[in-house]
Design a protein around this motif. Sequence first.
Motif, PDB file in Angstrom:
ATOM      1  N   GLU A   1       6.073 -10.943   2.542  1.00  0.00           N
ATOM      2  CA  GLU A   1       4.893 -10.914   3.403  1.00  0.00           C
ATOM      3  C   GLU A   1       3.924  -9.810   2.968  1.00  0.00           C
ATOM      4  N   ALA A   2       4.477  -8.652   2.630  1.00  0.00           N
ATOM      5  CA  ALA A   2       3.640  -7.504   2.259  1.00  0.00           C
ATOM      6  C   ALA A   2       2.941  -7.729   0.916  1.00  0.00           C
ATOM      7  N   VAL A   3       3.677  -8.235  -0.086  1.00  0.00           N
ATOM      8  CA  VAL A   3       3.043  -8.423  -1.402  1.00  0.00           C
ATOM      9  C   VAL A   3       2.050  -9.580  -1.364  1.00  0.00           C
ATOM     10  N   GLN A   4       2.308 -10.565  -0.519  1.00  0.00           N
ATOM     11  CA  GLN A   4       1.352 -11.668  -0.374  1.00  0.00           C
ATOM     12  C   GLN A   4       0.068 -11.173   0.286  1.00  0.00           C
ATOM     13  N   ALA A   5       0.229 -10.283   1.286  1.00  0.00           N
ATOM     14  CA  ALA A   5      -0.954  -9.720   1.951  1.00  0.00           C
ATOM     15  C   ALA A   5      -1.796  -8.894   0.978  1.00  0.00           C
ATOM     16  N   ALA A   6      -1.136  -8.312  -0.026  1.00  0.00           N
ATOM     17  CA  ALA A   6      -1.846  -7.539  -1.058  1.00  0.00           C
ATOM     18  C   ALA A   6      -2.376  -8.437  -2.166  1.00  0.00           C
ATOM     19  N   ASN A   7      -2.235  -9.769  -1.971  1.00  0.00           N
ATOM     20  CA  ASN A   7      -2.711 -10.753  -2.939  1.00  0.00           C
ATOM     21  C   ASN A   7      -2.055 -10.577  -4.309  1.00  0.00           C
ATOM     22  N   TYR A   8      -0.784 -10.129  -4.281  1.00  0.00           N
ATOM     23  CA  TYR A   8       0.014  -9.967  -5.498  1.00  0.00           C
ATOM     24  C   TYR A   8      -0.655  -9.013  -6.492  1.00  0.00           C
ATOM     25  N   LEU A   9      -1.336  -8.012  -5.949  1.00  0.00           N
ATOM     26  CA  LEU A   9      -1.977  -7.009  -6.790  1.00  0.00           C
ATOM     27  C   LEU A   9      -1.333  -5.646  -6.562  1.00  0.00           C
ATOM     28  N   CYS A  10      -1.451  -4.781  -7.557  1.00  0.00           N
ATOM     29  CA  CYS A  10      -0.921  -3.423  -7.441  1.00  0.00           C
ATOM     30  C   CYS A  10      -1.852  -2.619  -6.535  1.00  0.00           C
ATOM     31  N   GLU A  11      -1.281  -1.986  -5.504  1.00  0.00           N
ATOM     32  CA  GLU A  11      -2.109  -1.253  -4.549  1.00  0.00           C
ATOM     33  C   GLU A  11      -2.502   0.130  -5.057  1.00  0.00           C
ATOM     34  N   ILE A  12      -1.958   0.541  -6.175  1.00  0.00           N
ATOM     35  CA  ILE A  12      -2.450   1.758  -6.832  1.00  0.00           C
ATOM     36  C   ILE A  12      -3.736   1.433  -7.593  1.00  0.00           C
ATOM     37  N   ASP A  13      -3.715   0.303  -8.288  1.00  0.00           N
ATOM     38  CA  ASP A  13      -4.887  -0.123  -9.054  1.00  0.00           C
ATOM     39  C   ASP A  13      -4.814  -1.645  -9.245  1.00  0.00           C
ATOM     40  N   PRO A  14      -5.716  -2.387  -8.609  1.00  0.00           N
ATOM     41  CA  PRO A  14      -5.659  -3.858  -8.703  1.00  0.00           C
ATOM     42  C   PRO A  14      -5.878  -4.392 -10.116  1.00  0.00           C
TER      43      PRO A  14
ATOM     44  N   SER B   1       2.744  -3.059  -2.402  1.00  0.00           N
ATOM     45  CA  SER B   1       2.843  -3.909  -3.586  1.00  0.00           C
ATOM     46  C   SER B   1       2.450  -3.088  -4.808  1.00  0.00           C
ATOM     47  N   LEU B   2       3.363  -3.022  -5.788  1.00  0.00           N
ATOM     48  CA  LEU B   2       3.126  -2.180  -6.969  1.00  0.00           C
ATOM     49  C   LEU B   2       3.447  -2.954  -8.242  1.00  0.00           C
TER      50      LEU B   2
ATOM     51  N   LYS C   1       3.713  11.967  -8.907  1.00  0.00           N
ATOM     52  CA  LYS C   1       4.233  11.391  -7.667  1.00  0.00           C
ATOM     53  C   LYS C   1       3.326  11.746  -6.494  1.00  0.00           C
ATOM     54  N   TYR C   2       2.898  12.997  -6.463  1.00  0.00           N
ATOM     55  CA  TYR C   2       2.047  13.473  -5.371  1.00  0.00           C
ATOM     56  C   TYR C   2       0.801  12.599  -5.234  1.00  0.00           C
ATOM     57  N   LEU C   3       0.151  12.305  -6.349  1.00  0.00           N
ATOM     58  CA  LEU C   3      -1.073  11.514  -6.312  1.00  0.00           C
ATOM     59  C   LEU C   3      -0.800  10.083  -5.855  1.00  0.00           C
ATOM     60  N   LEU C   4       0.293   9.501  -6.348  1.00  0.00           N
ATOM     61  CA  LEU C   4       0.637   8.127  -5.964  1.00  0.00           C
ATOM     62  C   LEU C   4       0.946   8.032  -4.472  1.00  0.00           C
ATOM     63  N   ILE C   5       1.768   8.952  -3.996  1.00  0.00           N
ATOM     64  CA  ILE C   5       2.165   8.921  -2.583  1.00  0.00           C
ATOM     65  C   ILE C   5       0.966   9.166  -1.679  1.00  0.00           C
ATOM     66  N   LYS C   6       0.126  10.114  -2.069  1.00  0.00           N
ATOM     67  CA  LYS C   6      -1.058  10.432  -1.266  1.00  0.00           C
ATOM     68  C   LYS C   6      -1.971   9.213  -1.132  1.00  0.00           C
ATOM     69  N   LYS C   7      -2.168   8.483  -2.229  1.00  0.00           N
ATOM     70  CA  LYS C   7      -3.039   7.312  -2.177  1.00  0.00           C
ATOM     71  C   LYS C   7      -2.429   6.215  -1.309  1.00  0.00           C
ATOM     72  N   LEU C   8      -1.147   5.933  -1.500  1.00  0.00           N
ATOM     73  CA  LEU C   8      -0.492   4.881  -0.721  1.00  0.00           C
ATOM     74  C   LEU C   8      -0.430   5.237   0.757  1.00  0.00           C
ATOM     75  N   TYR C   9      -0.231   6.519   1.041  1.00  0.00           N
ATOM     76  CA  TYR C   9      -0.186   6.968   2.438  1.00  0.00           C
ATOM     77  C   TYR C   9      -1.536   6.746   3.115  1.00  0.00           C
ATOM     78  N   SER C  10      -2.610   7.038   2.399  1.00  0.00           N
ATOM     79  CA  SER C  10      -3.945   6.842   2.983  1.00  0.00           C
ATOM     80  C   SER C  10      -4.203   5.366   3.269  1.00  0.00           C
ATOM     81  N   LEU C  11      -3.667   4.485   2.405  1.00  0.00           N
ATOM     82  CA  LEU C  11      -3.831   3.050   2.619  1.00  0.00           C
ATOM     83  C   LEU C  11      -2.998   2.531   3.789  1.00  0.00           C
TER      84      LEU C  11
END
Length: 359
Positions: A256-269, A310-311, A327-337
């Motif tokens: 459900e989660a990866v489909q909602a992300a349209n099968y794209l990486c949420e760090i960088d589509p 989705s990554l 890791k800090y940058l990745l987690i910070k971005k995903l947390y904001s999303l």
Amino acid sequence: MKSALERIITEYNNQVIHFFRPTENELSRYFLNDVPEILINQVQLDERKYKVQASVGQGNWTETPWVSIFDREITESAMKGFYIVYLFRKDMKGVYLSLNQGTTYIKNKYKGRKPRTKMEEVALKLKAILDFSLDDFPATSIDLASYTDNSKNYMAAHICGKYYPLERLPENEELQNDLRKLIKVYQQLKAFMGLKNTDHFIDYLLNLEEIEDTQFQSDIQLVAPADTPRVPQTVPQKERTSEGMKWKRDASIAKEAVQAANYLCEIDPYHITFVSAVTGKNFVEAHHLIPMSLQSNFCRSLDVPGNIVSLCPNCHRSIHHANKAEKYLLIKKLYSLRKQALIDFGIDVPLEDLFVAYK
């Protein structure tokens, strides 16, 4: 057994002030020769199957003498494999009965990369997998009151066991029963190893999470997506896995989660991988932002789409294995999303706490 342990505890430190001549020292000869025989006879060990060996050091008196029981099909050395050992504290206040592990392979493979944390990780994995009672073996950690490298390794490599303080040494019957029970746990470990040699088994334990996650990602490809209401959800049940009891993850919720992300990486589509033969979509993997291992800290489920990102495989590996800064940058971005979604699902957590969870 009691008198043997008591003699070593009360007399050993009086001997280490003398020159190291173990073949000439009466206590040393007793420890090296008689104590193994006592263990063999008291619990009727089959010497074709088990080797019993004691040590007072090599070249110098060791601060923490030991006597070990080796299953010959696993190892005949304290340097590798898994074994049972009586470990005496440096201050001789007591002795531990420990299911322990040889550390040479990990020391060499992870040299310069905190190998003791890997020893502890192997021990934690085995604690979860093996079936033993904390009533029988309550010593979840050991303290040898010594700071030598060997002592630190023994302490990091300890799997399970029991502590016997000098002033409360049990009678022979209890000591014998404890050893027999730990031998049964040792046999469990051997059965779990199967045909793997000790080095391969250690690698397997250290990579169990990735092995199981690979299967989980495959399951996600095959299932239909769930339809989860955006409200707090009930905590999932635990299930038995090759790592022991773990919180259950539902592949359909991850889908459900990866489909909602349209099968794209949420760090960088723009992180395009390949077209999945199963879904016909860009291949991505699901990752729980707040790790499922922290579920016991929450009264609501962490296995919800608001906590699953989705990554692409590369970003997924980075969030597990990259250096702290990345890791800090990745987690910070995903947390904001995901911050609002985490609030909606009743599992909001401060960003600083999330950093701690990823070490």
